[in-house]
Scaffold this motif. Structure first.
Motif, PDB file in Angstrom:
ATOM      1  N   LEU A  12       0.829  -1.209   0.000  1.00  0.00           N
ATOM      2  CA  LEU A  12       0.000   0.000   0.000  1.00  0.00           C
ATOM      3  C   LEU A  12       0.863   1.259   0.000  1.00  0.00           C
ATOM      4  O   LEU A  12       0.567   2.235  -0.662  1.00  0.00           O
ATOM      5  CB  LEU A  12      -0.933   0.025   1.230  1.00  0.00           C
ATOM      6  CG  LEU A  12      -2.096  -0.963   1.220  1.00  0.00           C
ATOM      7  CD1 LEU A  12      -2.792  -0.958   2.587  1.00  0.00           C
ATOM      8  CD2 LEU A  12      -3.105  -0.612   0.130  1.00  0.00           C
ATOM      9  N   ASP A  33      -2.531   7.307   2.005  1.00  0.00           N
ATOM     10  CA  ASP A  33      -3.620   8.270   1.962  1.00  0.00           C
ATOM     11  C   ASP A  33      -4.894   7.577   2.442  1.00  0.00           C
ATOM     12  O   ASP A  33      -4.871   6.390   2.785  1.00  0.00           O
ATOM     13  CB  ASP A  33      -3.761   8.904   0.573  1.00  0.00           C
ATOM     14  CG  ASP A  33      -4.228   7.896  -0.474  1.00  0.00           C
ATOM     15  OD1 ASP A  33      -4.616   6.774  -0.088  1.00  0.00           O
ATOM     16  OD2 ASP A  33      -4.195   8.236  -1.657  1.00  0.00           O
ATOM     17  N   LEU A  35      -7.520   6.502   1.050  1.00  0.00           N
ATOM     18  CA  LEU A  35      -7.988   5.323   0.319  1.00  0.00           C
ATOM     19  C   LEU A  35      -7.137   4.094   0.628  1.00  0.00           C
ATOM     20  O   LEU A  35      -7.633   2.975   0.636  1.00  0.00           O
ATOM     21  CB  LEU A  35      -7.977   5.588  -1.188  1.00  0.00           C
ATOM     22  CG  LEU A  35      -9.206   6.317  -1.734  1.00  0.00           C
ATOM     23  CD1 LEU A  35      -9.180   6.309  -3.243  1.00  0.00           C
ATOM     24  CD2 LEU A  35     -10.502   5.696  -1.236  1.00  0.00           C
ATOM     25  N   ASP A  36      -5.845   4.331   0.908  1.00  0.00           N
ATOM     26  CA  ASP A  36      -4.994   3.203   1.320  1.00  0.00           C
ATOM     27  C   ASP A  36      -5.502   2.585   2.619  1.00  0.00           C
ATOM     28  O   ASP A  36      -5.515   1.372   2.786  1.00  0.00           O
ATOM     29  CB  ASP A  36      -3.549   3.671   1.500  1.00  0.00           C
ATOM     30  CG  ASP A  36      -2.913   4.079   0.168  1.00  0.00           C
ATOM     31  OD1 ASP A  36      -3.203   3.419  -0.835  1.00  0.00           O
ATOM     32  OD2 ASP A  36      -2.139   5.054   0.152  1.00  0.00           O
ATOM     33  N   THR A  38      -8.591   2.667   3.684  1.00  0.00           N
ATOM     34  CA  THR A  38      -9.821   1.938   3.377  1.00  0.00           C
ATOM     35  C   THR A  38      -9.482   0.574   2.779  1.00  0.00           C
ATOM     36  O   THR A  38     -10.067  -0.432   3.151  1.00  0.00           O
ATOM     37  CB  THR A  38     -10.670   2.754   2.381  1.00  0.00           C
ATOM     38  OG1 THR A  38     -10.696   4.115   2.819  1.00  0.00           O
ATOM     39  CG2 THR A  38     -12.075   2.238   2.300  1.00  0.00           C
ATOM     40  N   GLU A  39      -8.506   0.571   1.878  1.00  0.00           N
ATOM     41  CA  GLU A  39      -8.114  -0.684   1.243  1.00  0.00           C
ATOM     42  C   GLU A  39      -7.585  -1.677   2.274  1.00  0.00           C
ATOM     43  O   GLU A  39      -7.846  -2.873   2.187  1.00  0.00           O
ATOM     44  CB  GLU A  39      -7.062  -0.406   0.165  1.00  0.00           C
ATOM     45  CG  GLU A  39      -6.983  -1.523  -0.846  1.00  0.00           C
ATOM     46  CD  GLU A  39      -6.141  -1.164  -2.070  1.00  0.00           C
ATOM     47  OE1 GLU A  39      -6.045   0.030  -2.398  1.00  0.00           O
ATOM     48  OE2 GLU A  39      -5.587  -2.094  -2.673  1.00  0.00           O
ATOM     49  N   LEU A  41      -8.545  -1.920   5.400  1.00  0.00           N
ATOM     50  CA  LEU A  41      -9.680  -2.488   6.131  1.00  0.00           C
ATOM     51  C   LEU A  41     -10.374  -3.577   5.301  1.00  0.00           C
ATOM     52  O   LEU A  41     -10.729  -4.632   5.825  1.00  0.00           O
ATOM     53  CB  LEU A  41     -10.690  -1.391   6.497  1.00  0.00           C
ATOM     54  CG  LEU A  41     -10.184  -0.239   7.363  1.00  0.00           C
ATOM     55  CD1 LEU A  41     -11.326   0.691   7.734  1.00  0.00           C
ATOM     56  CD2 LEU A  41      -9.504  -0.750   8.642  1.00  0.00           C
ATOM     57  N   VAL A  42     -10.536  -3.302   4.004  1.00  0.00           N
ATOM     58  CA  VAL A  42     -11.170  -4.291   3.124  1.00  0.00           C
ATOM     59  C   VAL A  42     -10.323  -5.558   3.067  1.00  0.00           C
ATOM     60  O   VAL A  42     -10.836  -6.671   3.172  1.00  0.00           O
ATOM     61  CB  VAL A  42     -11.347  -3.701   1.694  1.00  0.00           C
ATOM     62  CG1 VAL A  42     -11.832  -4.767   0.724  1.00  0.00           C
ATOM     63  CG2 VAL A  42     -12.314  -2.533   1.707  1.00  0.00           C
TER      64      VAL A  42
END
Lengths: 82, 416
Positions: A12, A33, A35-36, A38-39, A41-42
């Motif tokens: 990431l 950032d 979005l990283d 969020t990624e 967590l997914v």
């Protein structure tokens, strides 16, 4: 598991430094950032089956690789997945 | 009586705060007393309008039933995404009914704080789905929803944070410091809202309603400052009142006109609202799109997310065209900012330079002011677009009501 997490973080961040220095502040160093995050967590949910809610954590609670590992472990234990 | 608006409220608040301060100093729990005070204020605010009181009770009870049932389902049957949508719909149904009926001048579910209470209910509902909330105490639920400082216009607290505050007994010194900060916040809030905000508001009709670009610019900047001092002042009063009752309500504004870009602005303006949308809409969209691999380009994905997020936020303010335009405008600004910051080498090289930050702050300030100009309804009115109620008075509908209370406050006549 710790290795997997570090591998993912390095991916990431686009930087292997997180594997060498597990106390580096990834927010301040501009490595991740939003979005990283969020990624991440997914990915934790898909990899370990633990649900990590974006509203549950502050940036400070996840800012270093060590803290991320700690939170994931805690979550796995909480949801009976450890 | 209107909360944080007329003199009766402030007199009664001062009297009712005394026992809270005594409890705080004695290191006793304030939570039961604070709940009682919330009920007293709710009664005084709604007693002249009994249907609204009934709607309020029905709303709180029905939503609690929905949440308890949802909790049971998630615990027993696990996460089910179809049921998630159904329960989300159930949670926001009263607000939707209220807004849609309002369009036809019918008042259903019309009671104070329905918008803000819906945020709180949805937050609990989503966190149940995330298994972050695994039980609901009825007392904490009612106390959270009806807490009088934030019932009318926020800030939007989070239930788990609020519950922790309820349970926490502060040491005498800590409480006294907190209460003193609370008093300071209330006084500066009064200054912001009733002195500076109301003062700036006077500029608009005198200089801002003439024709011509100069008048429009005066209107734009004065409205922007008015809205800030009005709302930030209100938030300060609400936060201060909460402090005195032992609740460390989150901040809602943090010098928004100093923002260095639009993303920064949304971390400083109506913070609890924008962070709510970030945590419960934007992040969720991103997560579900990532899981389903909906987009193969991240920038496209975040752009779509920003547009949806901000448009929904605009819609939440009301169905008027200028609110929707306001949302779309900020969605576009956020998207363009994101694209610029990700793509531009110039940005990466210079983002920490002092001169870059100054220019960027100046541009952001003006973009923000223009956004608030749209929000005021004046922009669409000038363009002659129908549905702009603000054309004549020069203010968004709700604000003329606010102004009335300002006069009540200044002249000492109590509002109803």
């Amino acid at each position: 598991m710790e290795e997997k997490i570090l591998e993912m973080l390095a991916d990431l961040c686009g930087d292997n430094i997180v594997k060498e220095n597990c106390d580096i502040n990834m927010v301040e160093a501009d490595l991740m950032d939003s979005l990283d995050w969020t990624e991440l967590l997914v990915w934790v949910e898909e990899e370990f089956g633990a649900i990590m809610s974006p509203s549950e954590y502050t940036k400070e609670e996840m800012e270093t690789p060590n803290k991320v590992i700690e939170q994931v472990k805690k979550k796995l234990a909480e949801q009976g997945l450890a | 009586m209107t909360l944080f608006a007329d003199s009766w409220f402030f007199i009664l608040f001062t009297i009712l705060a005394i026992p809270a301060v005594i409890l705080g100093i004695l290191e006793k729990p304030i939570k039961y007393y604070s709940f009682a005070v919330s009920i007293v204020f709710l009664w005084l605010v709604t007693k002249s309008n009994l249907p609204s009181l009934i709607y309020l009770c029905v709303f709180c009870a029905a939503e609690l039933a929905v949440l308890e049932l949802w909790l049971y389902i998630v615990r027993e049957k696990g996460r089910n995404s179809k049921l998630f949508w159904l329960f989300l719909l159930l949670c926001i149904a009263p607000l939707m009914i209220y807004k849609v009926c309002g369009q036809f001048k019918v008042s259903v579910f019309a009671f104070i704080g329905i918008s803000y209470m819906t945020f709180k209910v949805v937050q609990i509902m989503i966190e149940i789905y995330d298994k972050v909330i695994i039980e609901i105490s009825a007392f904490e639920y009612f106390s959270f929803l009806l807490f009088f400082p934030s019932i009318l216009s926020g800030p939007i607290d989070r239930s788990r944070r609020y519950s922790k505050d309820l349970e926490r007994i502060r040491l005498r010194g800590d409480y006294m410091e907190m209460a003193a900060t609370g008093v300071y916040k209330i006084l500066t809030g009064v200054l912001y809202k009733f002195v500076i905000g109301a003062g700036v508001y006077q500029i608009m009709p005198f200089f801002g309603l003439k024709t011509g670009l100069a008048a429009d610019l005066i209107y734009m900047y004065s409205y922007g400052f008015y809205l800030f001092f009005d709302f930030a002042g209100y938030s300060r009063m609400a936060i201060g009142a909460a402090y005195i009752f032992g609740v460390e309500m989150p901040e809602n504004f943090n010098a928004p006109f100093k923002s260095k870009d639009i993303k920064d602005f949304w971390d400083r303006w109506h913070i609890t609202l924008s962070h709510w949308f970030r945590d419960y809409l934007f992040s969720r969209l991103m997560m579900s799109w990532m899981k389903n691999k909906t987009f193969n380009n991240r920038l496209v994905m975040s752009t779509c997310g920003f547009m949806i997020n901000m448009t929904v936020m605009g819609l939440w303010h009301g169905f008027d065209f200028y609110y929707i335009l306001y949302g779309v405008y900020h969605g576009l600004l956020l998207s363009l900012t994101e694209i610029y910051q990700k793509k531009s080498k110039f940005y990466r090289r210079h983002k920490k330079d002092r001169s870059f930050i100054i220019v960027s702050t100046f541009i952001t300030f003006n973009l923000v002011m223009f956004g608030l100009f749209i929000f005021s309804g004046r922009f669409t009115a000038l363009l002659g677009i129908a549905g702009s109620a603000a054309a004549g008075t020069g203010a968004a509908p709700g604000h003329s009501v606010l102004l009335k209370y300002v006069y009540h406050w200044i002249t000492g006549v109590s509002g109803s």
